[in-house]
Design an enzyme around this catalytic site. Structure first.
Site, short mmCIF file in Angstrom:
data_model
loop_
_atom_site.label_atom_id
_atom_site.label_comp_id
_atom_site.label_asym_id
_atom_site.label_seq_id
_atom_site.Cartn_x
_atom_site.Cartn_y
_atom_site.Cartn_z
N GLY A 75 8.40 -2.31 9.09
CA GLY A 75 8.00 -1.34 8.07
C GLY A 75 6.53 -1.44 7.76
N HIS A 134 0.38 12.05 -4.97
CA HIS A 134 0.56 10.61 -5.18
C HIS A 134 -0.21 10.17 -6.43
CE1 HIS A 134 1.96 10.74 -0.99
NE2 HIS A 134 2.66 9.66 -1.32
N LYS A 138 -3.86 5.67 -5.17
CA LYS A 138 -3.77 5.79 -3.70
C LYS A 138 -5.15 6.03 -3.10
CE LYS A 138 -1.14 7.97 0.00
NZ LYS A 138 -0.84 6.72 0.69
P1 NAD Z 1 2.50 -6.50 -0.62
O1 NAD Z 1 1.03 -6.75 -0.51
O2 NAD Z 1 3.11 -6.42 -1.99
O3 NAD Z 1 3.32 -7.62 0.21
C1 NAD Z 1 2.95 -8.11 1.46
C2 NAD Z 1 3.46 -9.54 1.57
O4 NAD Z 1 3.23 -10.01 2.91
C3 NAD Z 1 2.74 -10.51 0.61
O5 NAD Z 1 3.67 -11.30 -0.09
C4 NAD Z 1 1.89 -11.36 1.57
O6 NAD Z 1 1.69 -12.69 1.08
C5 NAD Z 1 2.78 -11.35 2.81
N1 NAD Z 1 2.08 -11.77 4.02
C6 NAD Z 1 0.79 -11.62 4.34
N2 NAD Z 1 0.53 -12.20 5.54
C7 NAD Z 1 1.68 -12.74 5.96
C8 NAD Z 1 2.06 -13.48 7.11
N3 NAD Z 1 1.16 -13.78 8.06
N4 NAD Z 1 3.35 -13.88 7.24
C9 NAD Z 1 4.26 -13.60 6.28
N5 NAD Z 1 3.96 -12.91 5.14
C10 NAD Z 1 2.68 -12.47 4.99
O7 NAD Z 1 2.76 -5.16 0.17
P2 NAD Z 1 4.05 -4.21 0.10
O8 NAD Z 1 3.82 -3.11 -0.87
O9 NAD Z 1 5.27 -5.05 0.01
O10 NAD Z 1 3.99 -3.53 1.57
C11 NAD Z 1 4.06 -4.32 2.74
C12 NAD Z 1 3.83 -3.42 3.93
O11 NAD Z 1 4.87 -2.44 4.01
C13 NAD Z 1 2.53 -2.62 3.87
O12 NAD Z 1 2.00 -2.54 5.18
C14 NAD Z 1 2.98 -1.25 3.37
O13 NAD Z 1 2.11 -0.20 3.73
C15 NAD Z 1 4.30 -1.14 4.08
N6 NAD Z 1 5.26 -0.19 3.47
C16 NAD Z 1 6.03 0.49 4.35
C17 NAD Z 1 7.03 1.34 3.88
C18 NAD Z 1 7.92 2.03 4.88
O14 NAD Z 1 8.84 2.77 4.47
N7 NAD Z 1 7.70 1.80 6.18
C19 NAD Z 1 7.22 1.53 2.51
C20 NAD Z 1 6.40 0.80 1.63
C21 NAD Z 1 5.42 -0.06 2.12
#
Ligand code: NAD
Length: 246
Positions: A75, A134, A138
């Protein structure tokens, strides 16, 4: 069967949302992994890997998933084209669902836009415009979801990138027949809203999706995790999970 999940990015907003509802989806987060953790032991005890972390974290996680022969859900967004290609090549031995948007509703909007765009093609005298809204924080525009909607309309009309018109101001002149309008509204705490509008003479069709909570992405990812565990190796989309192809 209750699926055991290795969740990469477990402490993040999406990781927390997935953990909060995993039980309802008959899944258990047996390995909550975040930055600094070493998943190499725990991965062998899980059925599926879910990655919602950081673009740089996806490739090492993918290499580990392939080594352990575990299906994967991705994701995470923000990979550039070259990195995405490398990850896709790496993942070829296992089943993977990769989606920029795991919401069921948004994937239905993609599907309906494909269907409507086939009927209301460039000869139809209906003008397509995409509107997205949004929250004020954003940073990018248009949203990735709006980009995908514009791409679907562009492909079905055999149009070009330069036919997409982002906003209008001054005296742009009459609307060109090949134009596909794109408009981004920003304000307040709007979670995410996308409308595909087809404006004709004397009538107008609007397809709208409104997101009110990020739980929709978490629920979609868990649904995909249960589905991918039954698939042959290959790269799948959320539309495959929902049976919305064609
Ligand atoms: P966030 O910043 O709240 O969380 C990301 C997490 O990943 C953090 O806890 C961070 O410490 C951790 N992280 C960083 N590097 C890491 C590593 N090497 N190994 C393990 N963990 C690591 O972000 P979020 O809002 O939870 O979003 C995460 C991702 O998902 C983003 O890329 C966002 O754009 C994407 N997203 C996708 C969808 C979808 O439907 N595909 C929806 C929402 C968000």
């Amino acid at each position: 069967m209750r699926n055991k999940i290795l969740l990469c990015g477990a402490k993040g907003r999406m990781g927390s949302a997935i953990s909060a509802i995993s039980d309802q989806h008959d899944c258990e987060i047996t390995a909550p992994i975040d930055q600094g953790d070493d998943p190499s032991e725990q991965i062998h005890k899980c059925d599926v890997v879910i990655d919602f972390s950081l673009a740089d974290a996806t490739l090492p996680m993918a290499e580990m998933a392939v080594q352990a022969a575990k299906p994967m859900i991705i994701g995470t967004t923000g990979h550039d084209r070259a990195l995405k290609q490398r990850i896709i090549q790496t993942l070829s031995p296992i089943p993977v669902v990769w989606a920029g948007n795991f919401s069921t509703g948004v994937n239905i909007l993609f599907y309906l836009t494909q269907q409507v765009s086939r009927v209301l093609d460039s000869k139809s005298d209906f003008d397509p415009e995409v509107l997205e809204m949004h929250h004020r924080l954003k940073k990018d525009a248009p949203s990735g979801t709006a980009d995908r909607l514009l791409e679907i309309i562009k492909d079905s009309r055999k149009a070009n990138d330069h036919d997409i018109t982002h906003g209008r101001s001054g005296i742009p002149g009459e609307r060109k027949i090949e134009e596909i309008g794109s408009h981004a509204i920003r304000g307040g705490d709007i979670v995410g809203e996308h409308t595909v509008m087809y404006a004709g003479i004397g009538e107008r069709i609007e397809l709208t999706h409104r997101a009110t909570d990020r739980v929709i992405f978490a629920a979609g990812a868990l649904r995909a995790a249960k589905w991918v565990a039954q698939q042959k190796p290959g790269l799948y989309s959320m539309q495959d999970v929902l049976g919305l192809q064609g």
